[in-house]
Design an enzyme around this catalytic site. Structure first.
Site, PDB file in Angstrom:
ATOM      1  N   GLY A   1      -1.731  -4.298   6.829  1.00  0.00           N
ATOM      2  CA  GLY A   1      -1.868  -4.150   8.278  1.00  0.00           C
ATOM      3  C   GLY A   1      -3.211  -3.537   8.667  1.00  0.00           C
ATOM      4  O   GLY A   1      -3.558  -3.502   9.843  1.00  0.00           O
TER       5      GLY A   1
ATOM      6  N   ALA B   1      -9.522  -4.204   7.332  1.00  0.00           N
ATOM      7  CA  ALA B   1     -10.693  -3.890   6.506  1.00  0.00           C
ATOM      8  C   ALA B   1     -10.277  -3.580   5.070  1.00  0.00           C
ATOM      9  O   ALA B   1     -10.910  -4.048   4.111  1.00  0.00           O
ATOM     10  CB  ALA B   1     -11.451  -2.710   7.096  1.00  0.00           C
ATOM     11  N   SER B   2      -9.217  -2.810   4.908  1.00  0.00           N
ATOM     12  CA  SER B   2      -8.763  -2.435   3.562  1.00  0.00           C
ATOM     13  C   SER B   2      -8.403  -3.673   2.747  1.00  0.00           C
ATOM     14  O   SER B   2      -8.803  -3.801   1.585  1.00  0.00           O
ATOM     15  CB  SER B   2      -7.557  -1.482   3.667  1.00  0.00           C
ATOM     16  OG  SER B   2      -6.696  -1.588   2.559  1.00  0.00           O
TER      17      SER B   2
ATOM     18  N   HIS C   1       0.470   4.941  -1.461  1.00  0.00           N
ATOM     19  CA  HIS C   1      -0.704   5.755  -1.836  1.00  0.00           C
ATOM     20  C   HIS C   1      -0.890   6.926  -0.896  1.00  0.00           C
ATOM     21  O   HIS C   1      -1.353   7.988  -1.286  1.00  0.00           O
ATOM     22  CB  HIS C   1      -1.973   4.891  -1.914  1.00  0.00           C
ATOM     23  CG  HIS C   1      -2.445   4.337  -0.600  1.00  0.00           C
ATOM     24  ND1 HIS C   1      -1.736   3.431   0.156  1.00  0.00           N
ATOM     25  CD2 HIS C   1      -3.590   4.554   0.108  1.00  0.00           C
ATOM     26  CE1 HIS C   1      -2.414   3.116   1.242  1.00  0.00           C
ATOM     27  NE2 HIS C   1      -3.541   3.788   1.238  1.00  0.00           N
ATOM     28  N   ARG C   2      -0.500   6.759   0.370  1.00  0.00           N
ATOM     29  CA  ARG C   2      -0.701   7.822   1.339  1.00  0.00           C
ATOM     30  C   ARG C   2       0.401   8.882   1.239  1.00  0.00           C
ATOM     31  O   ARG C   2       0.170  10.049   1.500  1.00  0.00           O
ATOM     32  CB  ARG C   2      -0.797   7.229   2.744  1.00  0.00           C
ATOM     33  CG  ARG C   2      -1.931   6.195   2.847  1.00  0.00           C
ATOM     34  CD  ARG C   2      -2.883   6.413   3.964  1.00  0.00           C
ATOM     35  NE  ARG C   2      -3.434   7.734   4.035  1.00  0.00           N
ATOM     36  CZ  ARG C   2      -4.198   8.168   5.026  1.00  0.00           C
ATOM     37  NH1 ARG C   2      -4.492   7.360   6.018  1.00  0.00           N
ATOM     38  NH2 ARG C   2      -4.682   9.388   5.047  1.00  0.00           N
TER      39      ARG C   2
ATOM     40  N   GLU D   1       2.552   9.677  10.727  1.00  0.00           N
ATOM     41  CA  GLU D   1       1.160   9.435  10.301  1.00  0.00           C
ATOM     42  C   GLU D   1       0.205  10.479  10.867  1.00  0.00           C
ATOM     43  O   GLU D   1      -1.007  10.273  10.912  1.00  0.00           O
ATOM     44  CB  GLU D   1       0.729   8.033  10.721  1.00  0.00           C
ATOM     45  CG  GLU D   1       1.575   6.912  10.127  1.00  0.00           C
ATOM     46  CD  GLU D   1       1.150   6.511   8.719  1.00  0.00           C
ATOM     47  OE1 GLU D   1      -0.050   6.387   8.460  1.00  0.00           O
ATOM     48  OE2 GLU D   1       2.039   6.316   7.862  1.00  0.00           O
TER      49      GLU D   1
ATOM     50  N   ARG E   1       3.830   1.927  11.676  1.00  0.00           N
ATOM     51  CA  ARG E   1       3.911   3.083  10.771  1.00  0.00           C
ATOM     52  C   ARG E   1       4.597   4.317  11.370  1.00  0.00           C
ATOM     53  O   ARG E   1       5.292   5.029  10.670  1.00  0.00           O
ATOM     54  CB  ARG E   1       2.503   3.472  10.321  1.00  0.00           C
ATOM     55  CG  ARG E   1       1.807   2.411   9.481  1.00  0.00           C
ATOM     56  CD  ARG E   1       0.720   3.054   8.658  1.00  0.00           C
ATOM     57  NE  ARG E   1      -0.269   2.114   8.173  1.00  0.00           N
ATOM     58  CZ  ARG E   1      -1.338   2.486   7.495  1.00  0.00           C
ATOM     59  NH1 ARG E   1      -1.551   3.764   7.247  1.00  0.00           N
ATOM     60  NH2 ARG E   1      -2.213   1.592   7.065  1.00  0.00           N
TER      61      ARG E   1
ATOM     62  N   HIS F   1      -2.900   2.195  13.374  1.00  0.00           N
ATOM     63  CA  HIS F   1      -2.711   3.495  14.025  1.00  0.00           C
ATOM     64  C   HIS F   1      -3.180   3.345  15.465  1.00  0.00           C
ATOM     65  O   HIS F   1      -4.119   2.587  15.739  1.00  0.00           O
ATOM     66  CB  HIS F   1      -3.559   4.593  13.351  1.00  0.00           C
ATOM     67  CG  HIS F   1      -3.097   4.988  11.994  1.00  0.00           C
ATOM     68  ND1 HIS F   1      -3.957   5.156  10.928  1.00  0.00           N
ATOM     69  CD2 HIS F   1      -1.871   5.251  11.511  1.00  0.00           C
ATOM     70  CE1 HIS F   1      -3.274   5.512   9.849  1.00  0.00           C
ATOM     71  NE2 HIS F   1      -1.995   5.565  10.180  1.00  0.00           N
TER      72      HIS F   1
ATOM     73  N   ASP G   1      -5.023   5.248  17.085  1.00  0.00           N
ATOM     74  CA  ASP G   1      -6.416   5.670  17.298  1.00  0.00           C
ATOM     75  C   ASP G   1      -7.432   4.559  17.036  1.00  0.00           C
ATOM     76  O   ASP G   1      -8.638   4.760  17.136  1.00  0.00           O
ATOM     77  CB  ASP G   1      -6.754   6.949  16.507  1.00  0.00           C
ATOM     78  CG  ASP G   1      -6.748   6.759  14.994  1.00  0.00           C
ATOM     79  OD1 ASP G   1      -6.561   5.623  14.521  1.00  0.00           O
ATOM     80  OD2 ASP G   1      -6.922   7.771  14.276  1.00  0.00           O
TER      81      ASP G   1
ATOM     82  N   ASN H   1     -12.816   0.654   4.505  1.00  0.00           N
ATOM     83  CA  ASN H   1     -11.412   0.879   4.172  1.00  0.00           C
ATOM     84  C   ASN H   1     -10.598   1.122   5.446  1.00  0.00           C
ATOM     85  O   ASN H   1      -9.471   1.610   5.397  1.00  0.00           O
ATOM     86  CB  ASN H   1     -11.269   2.099   3.245  1.00  0.00           C
ATOM     87  CG  ASN H   1     -10.813   1.687   1.849  1.00  0.00           C
ATOM     88  OD1 ASN H   1     -10.235   0.622   1.680  1.00  0.00           O
ATOM     89  ND2 ASN H   1     -11.052   2.537   0.867  1.00  0.00           N
TER      90      ASN H   1
ATOM     91  N   CYS I   1     -10.946   8.730  12.463  1.00  0.00           N
ATOM     92  CA  CYS I   1      -9.994   8.806  11.336  1.00  0.00           C
ATOM     93  C   CYS I   1     -10.363   9.953  10.398  1.00  0.00           C
ATOM     94  O   CYS I   1      -9.507  10.526   9.737  1.00  0.00           O
ATOM     95  CB  CYS I   1     -10.018   7.537  10.505  1.00  0.00           C
ATOM     96  SG  CYS I   1      -9.613   6.055  11.398  1.00  0.00           S
TER      97      CYS I   1
HETATM   98  O1  SUG Z   1      -4.081   4.490   6.031  1.00  0.00           O
HETATM   99  N1  SUG Z   1      -6.963   3.147   4.588  1.00  0.00           N
HETATM  100  C1  SUG Z   1      -6.365   4.083   5.532  1.00  0.00           C
HETATM  101  C2  SUG Z   1      -7.248   4.229   6.740  1.00  0.00           C
HETATM  102  C3  SUG Z   1      -6.767   5.333   7.629  1.00  0.00           C
HETATM  103  C4  SUG Z   1      -7.481   5.369   8.922  1.00  0.00           C
HETATM  104  N2  SUG Z   1      -7.015   6.455   9.687  1.00  0.00           N
HETATM  105  C5  SUG Z   1      -6.801   6.439  11.014  1.00  0.00           C
HETATM  106  N3  SUG Z   1      -6.779   5.332  11.688  1.00  0.00           N
HETATM  107  N4  SUG Z   1      -6.559   7.557  11.602  1.00  0.00           N
HETATM  108  C6  SUG Z   1      -4.976   3.634   5.936  1.00  0.00           C
HETATM  109  O2  SUG Z   1      -4.778   2.440   6.198  1.00  0.00           O
HETATM  110  C7  SUG Z   1      -7.190   2.043   2.444  1.00  0.00           C
HETATM  111  C8  SUG Z   1      -7.172   2.469   0.997  1.00  0.00           C
HETATM  112  C9  SUG Z   1      -7.506   1.360   0.056  1.00  0.00           C
HETATM  113  O3  SUG Z   1      -7.195   0.218   0.350  1.00  0.00           O
HETATM  114  O4  SUG Z   1      -8.080   1.664  -1.014  1.00  0.00           O
HETATM  115  C10 SUG Z   1      -6.497   3.026   3.347  1.00  0.00           C
HETATM  116  O5  SUG Z   1      -5.584   3.709   2.933  1.00  0.00           O
END
Ligand code: SUG
Length: 437
Positions: free
Chosen positions: A23, A26-27, A136-137, A173, A211, A247, A249, A362, A368
């Site tokens: 979702g 970029a990641s 991962h988070r 989150e 989320r 998110h 933001d 990412n 963020c």
């Molecule tokens: O949770 N990216 C984070 C980016 C968080 C951005 N934060 C805010 N919008 N406040 C996420 O999606 C990518 C990690 C990776 O793919 O290696 C990642 O977790």
């Protein structure tokens, strides 16, 4: 009355592109790309330095130790650390990526903060996010909890709660889905809690996960003891989430008496904006709402440029600075909106562009990377000073990054035990450095 202390996540030596966040466009797009931990950390540090030089209190959250061997062991990998890494790399690379993520750098997701003046307890309220929606988070939560308990340890000033229960119903989150609007001339404030999912929701996302849960928002309002008059629950627009606004933001930003948002940020947005105007009518300074229409600036463009993920900064001399990602300079439409923001009737007096490409790739822009904490002078004096930036600390961190961080990292480097040792040495030195003064 309070000022803002920004805590930015210091980017870890393990910064890489794991393609972990569903979702987050970029990641996923940058999965496996060559990363530069050194550049990432220096870019983040420069952002902190800009704020510090503007006279804004600035601190940092140290990187979390990685890889997370506990999770790999829980997943059944056995043997020496070297063997565990090799096996995980061969048979469960996505798990190894998750255990290696440097995602704690996005401090906006570390916690939800309530100003002491917004809580019936008169103490600053802190709840670390459980981040339970993405594996991962979710690994960040215990260390984030310890961080706040250690550095905000004065119980007379701060109430450090535990994260919410780790279940989808409570998916939280942190501040990425929270905006505090307030009257700069009084303690009047309105905390917007923006959720994406709720068991009873009629309109749901089709493509990407939502989320933040409504139950989490309601629980935060209750445990932080925010009176009804100072809180408002808002639903994220599922269409925005399905376009990549994982998110809130990514499509809205607010500070003091200014809210900047895209037309598609909230469900039932027209009604919400009317409510905001009504509920802030008695403020001494009026609330400025700037809603950018989709026909002028598409949702897709908003998400590609990350304009709404800019950081708003109240300048000590008056007015606001919009700290926008460099990517906003790459399209005419974004430049035009920036011009409109400057010209319209709102507190923004300056726009500055900043290179945060390593984080942006990412899905993490300026907003963020920071946790914004409304804090009184007395409370600021109660924060453990070893996390606060000053010129000496900035120079120390620069040298520390330059000495310990690799210029490049690829996903296959994650099986290399030497990286584990390098991270360990770097984090131990950081700890010592912070203990010294
Ligand atoms: O949770 N990216 C984070 C980016 C968080 C951005 N934060 C805010 N919008 N406040 C996420 O999606 C990518 C990690 C990776 O793919 O290696 C990642 O977790």
């Amino acid at each position: 009355m309070s000022q803002i202390l920004n805590l930015d996540g210091l980017v870890g030596p393990n910064h890489n592109y794991g393609g972990l966040a569903k979702g987050n466009i970029a990641s996923v797009k940058n999965t496996g790309k060559l990363s530069s931990p050194k550049q990432a950390a220096l870019q983040g540090l420069e952002k902190m330095w800009i704020l510090y030089r503007l006279g804004i209190p600035q601190g940092f959250i140290p990187p979390q130790p990685r890889p997370n061997f506990c999770l790999l062991q829980a997943a059944g990998f056995r043997g020496t650390p070297q063997q565990i890494l090799q096996q995980a790399f061969k048979t469960a690379p996505e798990l190894l990526e998750a255990c290696y993520s440097a995602s704690s750098m996005w401090a906006a997701n570390s916690a939800t903060i309530t100003a002491s003046s917004d809580s019936l307890t008169n103490k600053l309220q802190i709840t670390p996010a459980n981040l339970q929606n993405q594996l991962h988070r979710s690994l960040e939560s215990p260390a984030t909890d310890s961080f706040f308990r250690h550095f905000f340890s004065d119980n007379a000033l701060f109430h450090c709660h535990s994260p919410l229960p780790s279940h989808a119903n409570f998916a939280d989150e942190g501040a990425a889905n929270h905006i505090r609007l307030n009257d700069p001339l009084s303690d009047e404030a309105l905390n917007l809690f923006i959720y994406g999912q709720d068991i009873s929701m009629v309109k749901k996302t089709q493509r990407y996960p939502a989320r933040q849960s409504k139950t989490a928002c309601e629980s935060l309002i209750r445990r932080h003891q925010i009176p009804h008059a100072k809180a408002l629950l808002i639903q994220q627009n599922p269409q925005a989430i399905d376009h990549g606004a994982f998110h809130n933001d990514v499509v809205a930003v607010g500070l003091n008496n200014f809210l900047l948002l895209h037309e598609t940020a909230f469900s039932e947005q027209e009604g919400i904006l009317t409510t905001l105007t009504k509920r802030t009518r008695h403020w001494q300074k009026p609330l400025f709402i700037m809603e950018i229409k989709d026909r002028d600036f598409s949702l897709k463009e908003a998400i590609t440029s990350y304009l709404f993920n800019s950081q708003l900064i109240a300048l000590p001399a008056g007015g606001m600075l919009l700290l926008a990602p460099e990517e906003c300079r790459q399209s005419q439409a974004t430049e035009k909106v920036c011009q409109q923001i400057l010209e319209a009737d709102n507190p923004v007096t300056q726009i500055k562009f900043i290179d945060l490409k390593q984080s942006m790739d990412n899905g993490g822009g300026p907003a963020c990377l920071r946790l914004s904490i409304p804090i009184t002078e007395t409370e600021l004096a109660g924060v453990n000073p070893s996390i606060l930036l000053n010129e000496k600390r900035y120079q120390q961190l620069r040298l520390w990054i330059t000495k310990h961080y690799r210029d490049q990292l690829t996903p296959s480097d994650l099986q290399d035990y030497q990286l584990v040792e390098e991270i360990d040495i770097a984090l131990t030195e950081l700890q010592n450095l912070m203990l010294k003064d």
